[in-house]
Write a protein that holds these residues in place. Structure first.
Motif, PDB file in Angstrom:
ATOM      1  N   SER A 136       7.016  23.379 -14.169  1.00 59.29           N
ATOM      2  CA  SER A 136       7.256  24.438 -13.192  1.00 59.29           C
ATOM      3  C   SER A 136       6.695  25.781 -13.654  1.00 59.29           C
ATOM      4  CB  SER A 136       8.763  24.583 -12.951  1.00 59.29           C
ATOM      5  OG  SER A 136       9.441  24.864 -14.176  1.00 59.29           O
ATOM      6  N   GLY A 137       5.898  25.747 -14.732  1.00 60.21           N
ATOM      7  CA  GLY A 137       5.382  26.985 -15.304  1.00 60.21           C
ATOM      8  C   GLY A 137       4.233  27.578 -14.513  1.00 60.21           C
ATOM      9  N   PRO A 138       3.779  28.783 -14.904  1.00 57.75           N
ATOM     10  CA  PRO A 138       2.736  29.493 -14.150  1.00 57.75           C
ATOM     11  C   PRO A 138       1.396  28.769 -14.105  1.00 57.75           C
ATOM     12  CG  PRO A 138       3.192  30.590 -16.243  1.00 57.75           C
ATOM     13  CD  PRO A 138       4.269  29.573 -16.049  1.00 57.75           C
ATOM     14  N   GLY A 139       1.098  27.951 -15.101  1.00 60.07           N
ATOM     15  CA  GLY A 139      -0.181  27.251 -15.105  1.00 60.07           C
ATOM     16  C   GLY A 139      -0.091  25.823 -14.606  1.00 60.07           C
ATOM     17  N   ALA A 140       1.095  25.410 -14.126  1.00 55.21           N
ATOM     18  CA  ALA A 140       1.301  24.009 -13.769  1.00 55.21           C
ATOM     19  C   ALA A 140       0.465  23.580 -12.568  1.00 55.21           C
ATOM     20  CB  ALA A 140       2.781  23.754 -13.506  1.00 55.21           C
ATOM     21  N   ALA A 141       0.368  24.434 -11.569  1.00 55.10           N
ATOM     22  CA  ALA A 141      -0.336  24.052 -10.342  1.00 55.10           C
ATOM     23  C   ALA A 141      -1.797  23.712 -10.625  1.00 55.10           C
ATOM     24  CB  ALA A 141      -0.235  25.168  -9.315  1.00 55.10           C
ATOM     25  N   ALA A 142      -2.441  24.509 -11.461  1.00 61.06           N
ATOM     26  CA  ALA A 142      -3.843  24.248 -11.793  1.00 61.06           C
ATOM     27  C   ALA A 142      -3.978  22.933 -12.550  1.00 61.06           C
ATOM     28  CB  ALA A 142      -4.403  25.400 -12.621  1.00 61.06           C
ATOM     29  N   GLN A 143      -3.041  22.652 -13.443  1.00 59.67           N
ATOM     30  CA  GLN A 143      -3.096  21.396 -14.184  1.00 59.67           C
ATOM     31  C   GLN A 143      -2.878  20.198 -13.261  1.00 59.67           C
ATOM     32  OE1 GLN A 143      -1.075  21.433 -18.215  1.00 59.67           O
ATOM     33  NE2 GLN A 143      -0.416  23.445 -17.511  1.00 59.67           N
ATOM     34  N   LEU A 144      -1.952  20.323 -12.329  1.00 58.14           N
ATOM     35  CA  LEU A 144      -1.654  19.221 -11.425  1.00 58.14           C
ATOM     36  C   LEU A 144      -2.860  18.837 -10.577  1.00 58.14           C
ATOM     37  CD1 LEU A 144       1.960  20.124 -10.249  1.00 58.14           C
ATOM     38  CD2 LEU A 144       1.282  18.078 -11.504  1.00 58.14           C
ATOM     39  N   ARG A 145      -3.681  19.819 -10.219  1.00 56.84           N
ATOM     40  CA  ARG A 145      -4.852  19.526  -9.397  1.00 56.84           C
ATOM     41  C   ARG A 145      -5.846  18.624 -10.119  1.00 56.84           C
ATOM     42  NH1 ARG A 145      -4.039  24.960  -7.630  1.00 56.84           N
ATOM     43  NH2 ARG A 145      -5.475  25.780  -9.208  1.00 56.84           N
ATOM     44  N   SER A 146      -5.787  18.616 -11.452  1.00 56.64           N
ATOM     45  CA  SER A 146      -6.719  17.781 -12.226  1.00 56.64           C
ATOM     46  C   SER A 146      -6.147  16.401 -12.536  1.00 56.64           C
ATOM     47  CB  SER A 146      -7.067  18.484 -13.546  1.00 56.64           C
ATOM     48  OG  SER A 146      -5.964  18.452 -14.447  1.00 56.64           O
ATOM     49  N   ILE A 147      -4.920  16.124 -12.107  1.00 53.13           N
ATOM     50  CA  ILE A 147      -4.248  14.869 -12.441  1.00 53.13           C
ATOM     51  C   ILE A 147      -4.226  13.970 -11.215  1.00 53.13           C
ATOM     52  CG2 ILE A 147      -2.130  13.817 -13.304  1.00 53.13           C
ATOM     53  CD1 ILE A 147      -1.408  16.517 -14.559  1.00 53.13           C
ATOM     54  N   PRO A 148      -4.914  12.840 -11.241  1.00 50.77           N
ATOM     55  CA  PRO A 148      -4.917  11.949 -10.080  1.00 50.77           C
ATOM     56  C   PRO A 148      -3.525  11.537  -9.609  1.00 50.77           C
ATOM     57  CG  PRO A 148      -6.653  11.304 -11.587  1.00 50.77           C
ATOM     58  CD  PRO A 148      -5.862  12.383 -12.281  1.00 50.77           C
ATOM     59  N   LEU A 149      -2.602  11.295 -10.534  1.00 53.17           N
ATOM     60  CA  LEU A 149      -1.254  10.883 -10.149  1.00 53.17           C
ATOM     61  C   LEU A 149      -0.387  12.053  -9.701  1.00 53.17           C
ATOM     62  CD1 LEU A 149      -0.358   8.118 -12.772  1.00 53.17           C
ATOM     63  CD2 LEU A 149      -1.191   7.856 -10.436  1.00 53.17           C
ATOM     64  N   ARG A 150      -0.912  13.265  -9.834  1.00 51.01           N
ATOM     65  CA  ARG A 150      -0.230  14.484  -9.362  1.00 51.01           C
ATOM     66  C   ARG A 150       1.166  14.653  -9.955  1.00 51.01           C
ATOM     67  NH1 ARG A 150      -4.803  15.061  -8.072  1.00 51.01           N
ATOM     68  NH2 ARG A 150      -5.630  15.845  -6.102  1.00 51.01           N
ATOM     69  N   ARG A 151       1.315  14.310 -11.202  1.00 52.09           N
ATOM     70  CA  ARG A 151       2.577  14.570 -11.889  1.00 52.09           C
ATOM     71  C   ARG A 151       2.326  14.743 -13.368  1.00 52.09           C
ATOM     72  NH1 ARG A 151       4.723  10.205 -14.731  1.00 52.09           N
ATOM     73  NH2 ARG A 151       6.782  11.199 -14.709  1.00 52.09           N
ATOM     74  N   PHE A 152       3.109  15.620 -13.981  1.00 50.06           N
ATOM     75  CA  PHE A 152       3.105  15.747 -15.435  1.00 50.06           C
ATOM     76  C   PHE A 152       3.741  14.493 -16.039  1.00 50.06           C
ATOM     77  CE2 PHE A 152       1.777  19.854 -14.751  1.00 50.06           C
ATOM     78  CZ  PHE A 152       1.881  20.713 -15.835  1.00 50.06           C
ATOM     79  N   SER A 153       3.348  14.164 -17.240  1.00 55.03           N
ATOM     80  CA  SER A 153       4.082  13.155 -17.992  1.00 55.03           C
ATOM     81  C   SER A 153       5.429  13.730 -18.390  1.00 55.03           C
ATOM     82  CB  SER A 153       3.317  12.746 -19.257  1.00 55.03           C
ATOM     83  OG  SER A 153       2.116  12.083 -18.948  1.00 55.03           O
ATOM     84  N   ASP A 154       6.399  12.873 -18.505  1.00 52.97           N
ATOM     85  CA  ASP A 154       7.684  13.233 -19.081  1.00 52.97           C
ATOM     86  C   ASP A 154       7.633  12.873 -20.558  1.00 52.97           C
ATOM     87  OD1 ASP A 154      10.731  13.782 -18.192  1.00 52.97           O
ATOM     88  OD2 ASP A 154      10.692  12.315 -19.818  1.00 52.97           O
ATOM     89  N   PRO A 155       8.301  13.625 -21.432  1.00 51.38           N
ATOM     90  CA  PRO A 155       8.315  13.242 -22.841  1.00 51.38           C
ATOM     91  C   PRO A 155       8.750  11.794 -23.066  1.00 51.38           C
ATOM     92  CG  PRO A 155       9.186  15.449 -22.621  1.00 51.38           C
ATOM     93  CD  PRO A 155       8.983  14.931 -21.227  1.00 51.38           C
ATOM     94  N   ASP A 156       9.626  11.298 -22.184  1.00 51.23           N
ATOM     95  CA  ASP A 156      10.069   9.909 -22.324  1.00 51.23           C
ATOM     96  C   ASP A 156       8.942   8.924 -22.053  1.00 51.23           C
ATOM     97  OD1 ASP A 156      12.650  10.589 -23.058  1.00 51.23           O
ATOM     98  OD2 ASP A 156      13.402  10.569 -21.005  1.00 51.23           O
ATOM     99  N   ASP A 157       7.967   9.304 -21.228  1.00 50.91           N
ATOM    100  CA  ASP A 157       6.806   8.438 -21.009  1.00 50.91           C
ATOM    101  C   ASP A 157       6.052   8.229 -22.321  1.00 50.91           C
ATOM    102  OD1 ASP A 157       7.379   8.445 -18.264  1.00 50.91           O
ATOM    103  OD2 ASP A 157       6.070  10.161 -17.879  1.00 50.91           O
ATOM    104  N   VAL A 158       5.834   9.315 -23.036  1.00 48.51           N
ATOM    105  CA  VAL A 158       5.129   9.242 -24.321  1.00 48.51           C
ATOM    106  C   VAL A 158       5.970   8.460 -25.320  1.00 48.51           C
ATOM    107  CG1 VAL A 158       4.044  10.574 -26.162  1.00 48.51           C
ATOM    108  CG2 VAL A 158       4.027  11.454 -23.812  1.00 48.51           C
ATOM    109  N   ALA A 159       7.277   8.725 -25.325  1.00 47.02           N
ATOM    110  CA  ALA A 159       8.174   8.036 -26.257  1.00 47.02           C
ATOM    111  C   ALA A 159       8.164   6.534 -26.022  1.00 47.02           C
ATOM    112  CB  ALA A 159       9.588   8.585 -26.129  1.00 47.02           C
ATOM    113  N   GLY A 160       8.079   6.123 -24.763  1.00 42.18           N
ATOM    114  CA  GLY A 160       8.048   4.701 -24.456  1.00 42.18           C
ATOM    115  C   GLY A 160       6.816   4.018 -25.014  1.00 42.18           C
TER     116      GLY A 160
END
Length: 246
Positions: free
Chosen positions: A196-220
């Motif tokens: 939800s940070g100030p740079g999130a929208a720009a990052q989301l536009r570059s992600i095909p799945l249109r979502r940030f990873s959750d730390p639990d995704d990496v942990a899995g």
């Protein structure tokens, strides 16, 4: 979940963000968990409680990854207090960005010390104690293989070097049954880079799945590599970024 019962893991930088998620997941899988932290003693205490609530032993080690002696001592303390070491997760890191003509020697030395020298020393020390079936997993970055914006030369350098180190260690340790791999997270929702940070929208536009990873995704993913299913995977890179690097 009991794939890691009887195992001991050490996670560097394990009191917050991705590191905390990894420490918690490894405990959930049955491992006793040591972790290092440089600041935020209250978060370290909370992490100890979280691991113990899962019925596992926990060990918080105050250690600055910029200090080579502290890194090696963390490995020794883990073995001394918890009896062995089966899984090392090199997670601690710093994110120094800036144009190449503005970065300083101090920026370089700090970044290389924490992002590269510390994983090298921790892995070297850990390998002396590890037995057959042990795991070494380093947390890299999608910026290791692609620089999508300005200011990444130093950070990308430090994470790209982990790839070569991982492949070399996989050769060195393969005959002993020790696997070595690197995980490259992309944009991940942590306090350092909130979704939800100030740079999130720009990052989301570059992600095909249109979502940030959750730390639990990496942990899995780390838990899979640390578990029995990862026994024949070594010298490999795993990208978890919602497709940002495609």
């Amino acid at each position: 979940m009991s794939k890691l019962v009887g195992k001991v893991a050490l996670v560097t930088g394990g009191s917050r963000g991705i590191g905390a998620a990894i420490a918690g997941r490894l405990a959930l899988e049955g491992a006793d968990v040591a972790f290092t932290y440089a600041r935020s003693g209250d978060r370290a205490e909370a992490m100890v409680r979280a691991v113990e609530e899962r019925g596992r032993r926990a060990l918080a080690i105050h250690a600055d990854s910029a200090d080579p002696g502290a890194v090696e001592t963390a490995v020794s303390l883990t073995v001394e207090r918890l009896g062995r070491l089966d899984v090392l997760v090199n997670n601690a890191g710093v994110y120094e960005v800036g144009a190449i003509d503005r970065l300083t020697r101090e920026d370089f030395e700090k970044t290389v010390a924490i992002n590269l020298r510390a994983p090298f020393l921790a892995s070297s020390a850990a390998a002396r104690h590890m037995g057959d079936g042990a795991r070494i997993i380093s947390i890299g970055s999608t910026f290791a293989t692609r620089a999508p914006e300005e200011g990444l030369s130093l950070y990308s350098l430090s994470k790209a070097a982990l790839i070569g180190m991982t492949k070399g260690m996989a050769r060195d340790l393969g005959a002993r049954g020790i696997t070595v791999n690197v995980v490259h997270p992309g944009p991940t929702d942590t306090d350092m880079n909130p979704a939800s940070g100030p740079g999130a929208a720009a990052q989301l536009r570059s992600i095909p799945l249109r979502r940030f990873s959750d730390p639990d995704d990496v942990a899995g993913l780390v838990a899979w590599l640390a578990g029995p299913e990862g026994r024949n995977v070594t010298g490999a890179e795993f990208t978890i970024d919602g497709g940002a690097n495609v």
